[in-house]
Design a protein around this motif. Structure first.
Motif, PDB file in Angstrom:
ATOM      1  N   GLN A 166     -16.936 -77.771 130.816  1.00 31.50           N
ATOM      2  CA  GLN A 166     -16.006 -78.765 130.269  1.00 31.50           C
ATOM      3  C   GLN A 166     -16.785 -79.766 129.417  1.00 31.50           C
TER       4      GLN A 166
ATOM      5  N   GLY B  84     -20.389 -79.026 136.686  1.00 36.30           N
ATOM      6  CA  GLY B  84     -19.885 -78.188 135.596  1.00 36.30           C
ATOM      7  C   GLY B  84     -20.505 -78.476 134.244  1.00 36.30           C
TER       8      GLY B  84
ATOM      9  N   ASN C 177     -16.649 -69.264 135.149  1.00 39.26           N
ATOM     10  CA  ASN C 177     -15.539 -69.940 135.826  1.00 39.26           C
ATOM     11  C   ASN C 177     -14.818 -69.027 136.808  1.00 39.26           C
TER      12      ASN C 177
ATOM     13  N   ASN D 170     -16.324 -68.149 130.491  1.00 39.94           N
ATOM     14  CA  ASN D 170     -15.135 -67.619 131.173  1.00 39.94           C
ATOM     15  C   ASN D 170     -15.540 -66.878 132.438  1.00 39.94           C
TER      16      ASN D 170
ATOM     17  N   MET E  41     -14.372 -77.973 135.936  1.00 41.74           N
ATOM     18  CA  MET E  41     -14.538 -76.701 135.222  1.00 41.74           C
ATOM     19  C   MET E  41     -15.949 -76.577 134.653  1.00 41.74           C
TER      20      MET E  41
ATOM     21  N   TRP F  77     -17.138 -68.697 139.789  1.00 39.62           N
ATOM     22  CA  TRP F  77     -17.279 -69.938 140.564  1.00 39.62           C
ATOM     23  C   TRP F  77     -16.123 -70.101 141.563  1.00 39.62           C
ATOM     24  N   LYS F  78     -14.944 -69.589 141.189  1.00 42.96           N
ATOM     25  CA  LYS F  78     -13.800 -69.649 142.114  1.00 42.96           C
ATOM     26  C   LYS F  78     -14.152 -68.927 143.412  1.00 42.96           C
TER      27      LYS F  78
END
Ligand code: BTN
Length: 246
Positions: free
Chosen positions: A4, A31, A171, A168, A1, A174-175
Motif C-alpha cells: 500500500q 505492509g 497479498n 498480488n 495491505m 499473506w492471507k
C-alpha cells in the motif's frame, strides 16, 4: 495491505538496513515496501554480499507485523516469501523452484535470494524485515550462477510492473499467514522444492556424499536420505556440491 505504501530510493546501503532504521524510529507500518535502484552494501545470507547492476533488478524489503506468529512457526515467513516469488514467476511462465531454505532457482540458476530479519517479542515474531533481491533485467552474472526474468523470457521487463504483479501474489499468500494456514503453506513449499527426490551430491561435516532431499520438517530443517538413513540439517550444516552423482 502489502505494498500500500512503497518508498522508492535511488541508492541505499541496504534496503534491509534502511527498513530497520525506520523500524527503530517507529516510522514504518505493516505492509510497507522499501525499494532501491541500487545498493552499495547489499547483504545476503550467511554474511555474504548481494550484488546487482543498478536499476536492472528489484531490490526490496518488505516490512510485516504478523498477528500472533509464534517463533516456533518462524519458517512460515520463509515459506511466504519463497512462495510469493515462485507463484509469481510461474504465472509469467517461468518454472521456478525453491532451493532450501529460500533461494529461488530456475533451471539450476539462481533468480532470487531472500534475507529475513525478525524482531521477537517474548515468544512471538512481532515484526519482520523480508529482504528480496529478484533479478529482472540483468544479463550477465560473472562468477555467480545467476539468471533473470529477462534471460528466461527473452524479453526486458519494467521492474515496477513486475513488482505490482508480484505484490498480488504476496497479498494472497499473506492471507494464509494471517489465518494460520501453516499446513497449506508447508505443503506448497515442499511441492516446489528444488532437487526433491533426486539424487545429488552434498557435503556435511563428515564429507561428501550422494543423497536425496526427502522433506523439510516443521522447524525448517532439511531431511536428506543417505543410503537408508534420514539425516536432519540446519542451514550451515549442509551444502549442495552438485547435481551429478558421485
Ligand atoms: C541471499 O540469497 O543471500 C539473500 C539475498 C538477499 C538480497 C536482498 S536485496 C534487498 C535486501 N537488502 C539487502 O541488503 N539484502 C536483501
Amino acid at each position: 495491505m502489502i505494498g500500500q505504501k512503497i518508498i522508492h530510493l535511488d541508492t541505499v546501503d541496504s534496503t534491509n538496513n534502511y527498513t530497520a532504521n525506520l523500524q527503530k524510529q517507529g516510522k514504518i507500518q505493516h505492509g510497507t515496501v522499501i525499494l532501491a535502484d541500487e545498493q552499495t552494501a547489499g547483504r545476503g545470507q550467511r554474511g555474504a554480499t548481494w550484488t546487482s547492476n543498478a536499476g536492472e533488478n528489484l531490490l526490496l524489503s518488505l516490512f510485516v507485523a504478523p498477528d500472533n506468529l509464534s517463533v516456533t512457526n518462524q519458517t512460515v515467513l520463509t515459506q511466504f516469501a519463497a512462495l510469493s516469488c515462485v507463484f509469481f514467476l510461474r504465472k509469467i511462465g517461468i518454472s521456478a523452484l525453491i532451493k532450501w531454505p529460500n533461494d529461488i532457482y530456475v533451471n539450476d540458476r539462481k533468480l532470487a535470494g531472500i534475507l529475513i530479519e525478525n524482531t521477537l517479542r517474548s515468544t512471538s515474531i512481532s515484526e519482520s524485515i523480508i529482504g528480496i533481491g529478484l533479478n529482472v533485467n540483468q544479463q550477465a552474472f560473472g562468477e555467480v550462477n545467476g539468471t533473470s526474468i529477462a534471460l528466461e523470457l527473452n524479453q526486458q521487463q519494467q521492474p515496477k510492473e513486475v513488482l505490482f504483479s508480484w505484490l498480488n501474489e504476496m497479498n494472497e499468500l499473506w492471507k494464509l499467514v494471517q489465518v494460520g494456514a501453516y499446513e497449506k503453506l508447508a505443503i506448497a513449499y515442499k511441492e516446489h522444492l528444488y532437487l526433491k527426490d533426486e539424487t545429488a551430491v552434498y557435503e556435511d561435516k563428515m564429507g561428501v556424499f550422494s543423497g536425496i532431499i526427502r522433506d523439510v520438517d516443521d522447524q525448517g530443517f532439511l531431511i536428506i536420505q543417505r543410503e537408508t538413513d534420514l539425516l536432519r540439517y540446519d542451514l550451515k550444516e549442509i551444502k549442495l556440491v552438485g547435481r551429478n552423482k558421485l
